[in-house]
Design an enzyme around this catalytic site. Structure first.
Site, PDB file in Angstrom:
ATOM      1  N   GLY A 141       3.605  15.856  -1.641  1.00  0.00           N
ATOM      2  CA  GLY A 141       5.061  15.844  -1.615  1.00  0.00           C
ATOM      3  C   GLY A 141       5.675  17.227  -1.462  1.00  0.00           C
ATOM      4  O   GLY A 141       6.873  17.403  -1.636  1.00  0.00           O
ATOM      5  N   GLY A 169       1.838   9.356   1.417  1.00  0.00           N
ATOM      6  CA  GLY A 169       3.003   9.078   0.586  1.00  0.00           C
ATOM      7  C   GLY A 169       4.254   8.989   1.446  1.00  0.00           C
ATOM      8  O   GLY A 169       4.534   7.976   2.079  1.00  0.00           O
ATOM      9  N   GLY A 170       5.019  10.072   1.493  1.00  0.00           N
ATOM     10  CA  GLY A 170       6.319  10.104   2.165  1.00  0.00           C
ATOM     11  C   GLY A 170       6.319   9.497   3.565  1.00  0.00           C
ATOM     12  O   GLY A 170       7.198   8.690   3.902  1.00  0.00           O
ATOM     13  N   GLU A 205      -6.957  14.368  -2.967  1.00  0.00           N
ATOM     14  CA  GLU A 205      -5.551  14.772  -2.873  1.00  0.00           C
ATOM     15  C   GLU A 205      -5.330  16.043  -3.692  1.00  0.00           C
ATOM     16  O   GLU A 205      -5.168  15.978  -4.912  1.00  0.00           O
ATOM     17  CB  GLU A 205      -4.650  13.665  -3.435  1.00  0.00           C
ATOM     18  CG  GLU A 205      -4.761  12.357  -2.704  1.00  0.00           C
ATOM     19  CD  GLU A 205      -3.481  11.528  -2.810  1.00  0.00           C
ATOM     20  OE1 GLU A 205      -2.994  11.080  -1.764  1.00  0.00           O
ATOM     21  OE2 GLU A 205      -2.956  11.352  -3.925  1.00  0.00           O
ATOM     22  N   SER A 233       0.831  15.418   1.964  1.00  0.00           N
ATOM     23  CA  SER A 233       1.663  15.830   3.095  1.00  0.00           C
ATOM     24  C   SER A 233       1.007  15.558   4.452  1.00  0.00           C
ATOM     25  O   SER A 233       1.240  16.291   5.414  1.00  0.00           O
ATOM     26  CB  SER A 233       2.065  17.307   2.975  1.00  0.00           C
ATOM     27  OG  SER A 233       2.846  17.504   1.806  1.00  0.00           O
ATOM     28  N   ASN A 276       0.876   4.884   0.369  1.00  0.00           N
ATOM     29  CA  ASN A 276       1.150   4.765  -1.069  1.00  0.00           C
ATOM     30  C   ASN A 276       2.662   4.891  -1.207  1.00  0.00           C
ATOM     31  O   ASN A 276       3.205   5.987  -1.103  1.00  0.00           O
ATOM     32  CB  ASN A 276       0.424   5.875  -1.831  1.00  0.00           C
ATOM     33  CG  ASN A 276       0.829   5.907  -3.302  1.00  0.00           C
ATOM     34  OD1 ASN A 276       1.480   4.983  -3.804  1.00  0.00           O
ATOM     35  ND2 ASN A 276       0.435   6.973  -3.993  1.00  0.00           N
ATOM     36  N   TRP A 277       3.309   3.760  -1.408  1.00  0.00           N
ATOM     37  CA  TRP A 277       4.774   3.774  -1.454  1.00  0.00           C
ATOM     38  C   TRP A 277       5.306   4.422  -2.729  1.00  0.00           C
ATOM     39  O   TRP A 277       6.490   4.750  -2.810  1.00  0.00           O
ATOM     40  CB  TRP A 277       5.310   2.343  -1.338  1.00  0.00           C
ATOM     41  CG  TRP A 277       5.126   1.713   0.012  1.00  0.00           C
ATOM     42  CD1 TRP A 277       4.541   2.276   1.124  1.00  0.00           C
ATOM     43  CD2 TRP A 277       5.535   0.382   0.398  1.00  0.00           C
ATOM     44  NE1 TRP A 277       4.557   1.389   2.170  1.00  0.00           N
ATOM     45  CE2 TRP A 277       5.164   0.218   1.763  1.00  0.00           C
ATOM     46  CE3 TRP A 277       6.167  -0.660  -0.266  1.00  0.00           C
ATOM     47  CZ2 TRP A 277       5.420  -0.967   2.449  1.00  0.00           C
ATOM     48  CZ3 TRP A 277       6.417  -1.835   0.423  1.00  0.00           C
ATOM     49  CH2 TRP A 277       6.042  -1.987   1.769  1.00  0.00           C
ATOM     50  N   LYS A 278       4.462   4.526  -3.747  1.00  0.00           N
ATOM     51  CA  LYS A 278       4.899   5.065  -5.054  1.00  0.00           C
ATOM     52  C   LYS A 278       6.069   4.221  -5.577  1.00  0.00           C
ATOM     53  O   LYS A 278       6.089   3.009  -5.368  1.00  0.00           O
ATOM     54  CB  LYS A 278       5.242   6.550  -4.932  1.00  0.00           C
ATOM     55  CG  LYS A 278       4.106   7.331  -4.257  1.00  0.00           C
ATOM     56  CD  LYS A 278       4.248   8.819  -4.336  1.00  0.00           C
ATOM     57  CE  LYS A 278       3.050   9.489  -3.659  1.00  0.00           C
ATOM     58  NZ  LYS A 278       3.052  10.937  -3.767  1.00  0.00           N
ATOM     59  N   HIS A 295      -4.264   8.236  -9.531  1.00  0.00           N
ATOM     60  CA  HIS A 295      -3.407   9.130  -8.743  1.00  0.00           C
ATOM     61  C   HIS A 295      -2.961  10.294  -9.620  1.00  0.00           C
ATOM     62  O   HIS A 295      -2.722  10.126 -10.821  1.00  0.00           O
ATOM     63  CB  HIS A 295      -2.195   8.365  -8.199  1.00  0.00           C
ATOM     64  CG  HIS A 295      -1.450   9.152  -7.177  1.00  0.00           C
ATOM     65  ND1 HIS A 295      -0.528  10.106  -7.526  1.00  0.00           N
ATOM     66  CD2 HIS A 295      -1.524   9.163  -5.823  1.00  0.00           C
ATOM     67  CE1 HIS A 295      -0.065  10.671  -6.415  1.00  0.00           C
ATOM     68  NE2 HIS A 295      -0.652  10.104  -5.365  1.00  0.00           N
ATOM     69  N   GLU A 299      -0.219  11.653  -9.998  1.00  0.00           N
ATOM     70  CA  GLU A 299       1.043  11.413 -10.721  1.00  0.00           C
ATOM     71  C   GLU A 299       0.786  10.618 -11.991  1.00  0.00           C
ATOM     72  O   GLU A 299       1.454  10.824 -13.007  1.00  0.00           O
ATOM     73  CB  GLU A 299       2.047  10.704  -9.797  1.00  0.00           C
ATOM     74  CG  GLU A 299       2.583  11.669  -8.742  1.00  0.00           C
ATOM     75  CD  GLU A 299       2.901  11.030  -7.404  1.00  0.00           C
ATOM     76  OE1 GLU A 299       3.028   9.796  -7.334  1.00  0.00           O
ATOM     77  OE2 GLU A 299       3.007  11.780  -6.412  1.00  0.00           O
TER      78      GLU A 299
HETATM   79  P1  13P Z   1       2.777  12.800   0.283  1.00  0.00           P
HETATM   80  O1  13P Z   1       2.161  12.255   1.552  1.00  0.00           O
HETATM   81  O2  13P Z   1       4.207  12.416   0.101  1.00  0.00           O
HETATM   82  O3  13P Z   1       2.500  14.247   0.112  1.00  0.00           O
HETATM   83  O4  13P Z   1       1.992  12.047  -0.916  1.00  0.00           O
HETATM   84  C1  13P Z   1       0.625  12.021  -0.901  1.00  0.00           C
HETATM   85  C2  13P Z   1       0.169  11.097  -1.961  1.00  0.00           C
HETATM   86  O5  13P Z   1       0.331  11.361  -3.142  1.00  0.00           O
HETATM   87  C3  13P Z   1      -0.444   9.832  -1.547  1.00  0.00           C
HETATM   88  O6  13P Z   1      -1.016   9.191  -2.635  1.00  0.00           O
END
Ligand code: 13P
Length: 248
Positions: A170, A231-232, A164, A210, A9-11, A94, A96
């Site tokens: 994050g 994510g990251g 999640e 994470s 998930n590049w966000k 998500h 966010e």
């Molecule tokens: P991180 O892997 O950066 O913690 O993000 C997880 C996430 O929100 C994937 O959708």
């Protein structure tokens, strides 16, 4: 029996050209993957990344989809628009989006039904906050997200759920493999009671929060965990490839 699915998930990271460079770097590293590999990218990156993914074993995903088929929804993107570029998956709900953009279980449900009707595979995100976990409310919160967000789905095996925990996103704080496994088992049980237990056995449930090159093996070794939403670590080709190749 459930094929693992690792999705990035590049966000709101990577312009289209950065995205193309990233998938060009990832593709040769994940050629031999035994799992489904997906990158979920910003909408504006979709045309270029879609082109770059041709001939690879990586599927394309979007980060959101609107619930209406078309119409007066300025700034929104429909399932049909995504399909034209070969998008297969779409992240829905998500944390966010729930936190910053007013997403609710009701809108999650509407988006999920629309995506399914269009033939997209929704990756529906659920998870508890730190306060909810510490207050002993994790199961109650997840049960509500499942009952409200997934209602009226005809074939629950056509979706993917991403568990999640919000406190792990994050933050560098991962749920322990046991914690994640236990919570995902609860999610599967709840889905089984709501739909059917055989369907729940077929449903793929990812862990997200994470997850990285260092902890992916331990998480993926857990019997209930069928993949990751990353994510990251999905923004760095070698890290993402290590996660995809968790079984090697
Ligand atoms: P991180 O892997 O950066 O913690 O993000 C997880 C996430 O929100 C994937 O959708």
């Amino acid at each position: 029996m459930r094929k693992p699915i690792i999705a990035g998930n590049w966000k709101m990271n990577n312009t289209a050209s950065e995205g193309v460079a990233l998938v060009n770097a990832i593709a040769p590293l994940v050629k031999e993957a035994n799992c489904d590999v997906v990158v979920c990218v910003p909408a504006i990156d979709i045309p270029a990344v879609s082109e770059a993914l041709k001939g690879t074993n990586i599927d394309l995903g979007a980060e959101n989809v609107h619930f209406a088929e078309k119409g007066a929804y300025t700034g929104e993107i429909s399932a049909t628009m995504l399909l034209e570029y070969g998008v297969k998956y779409v992240i829905i709900g998500h944390s966010e989006r729930r936190q910053y953009f007013g997403e609710t279980d009701e809108t999650v449900n509407k988006r999920t039904l629309t995506a399914l009707k269009a033939g997209l595979t929704p990756i529906v995100c659920i998870g508890e906050s730190l306060e909810e976990r510490e207050g002993g409310k994790t199961e109650e919160v997840l049960a509500t997200q499942i009952h409200e967000g997934l209602k009226d789905i005809e074939d629950i095996t056509k979706i993917v759920i991403a568990y999640e925990p919000v406190w792990a996103i994050g933050t560098g704080k991962t749920a322990t493999a046991e914690q994640a496994n236990e919570t995902i088992a609860f999610i599967r049980k709840t889905v089984g009671e709501m739909f059917c237990s055989k369907c729940a056995e077929k449903l793929r449930i990812q862990y997200g929060g994470s997850m990285n090159a260092g902890n992916c093996k331990e998480l993926m070794a857990m019997p209930e965990i069928d993949g990751g939403l990353i994510g990251g670590a999905s923004l760095k080709a070698p890290d993402f490839a290590t996660i995809v190749n968790f079984d090697k």
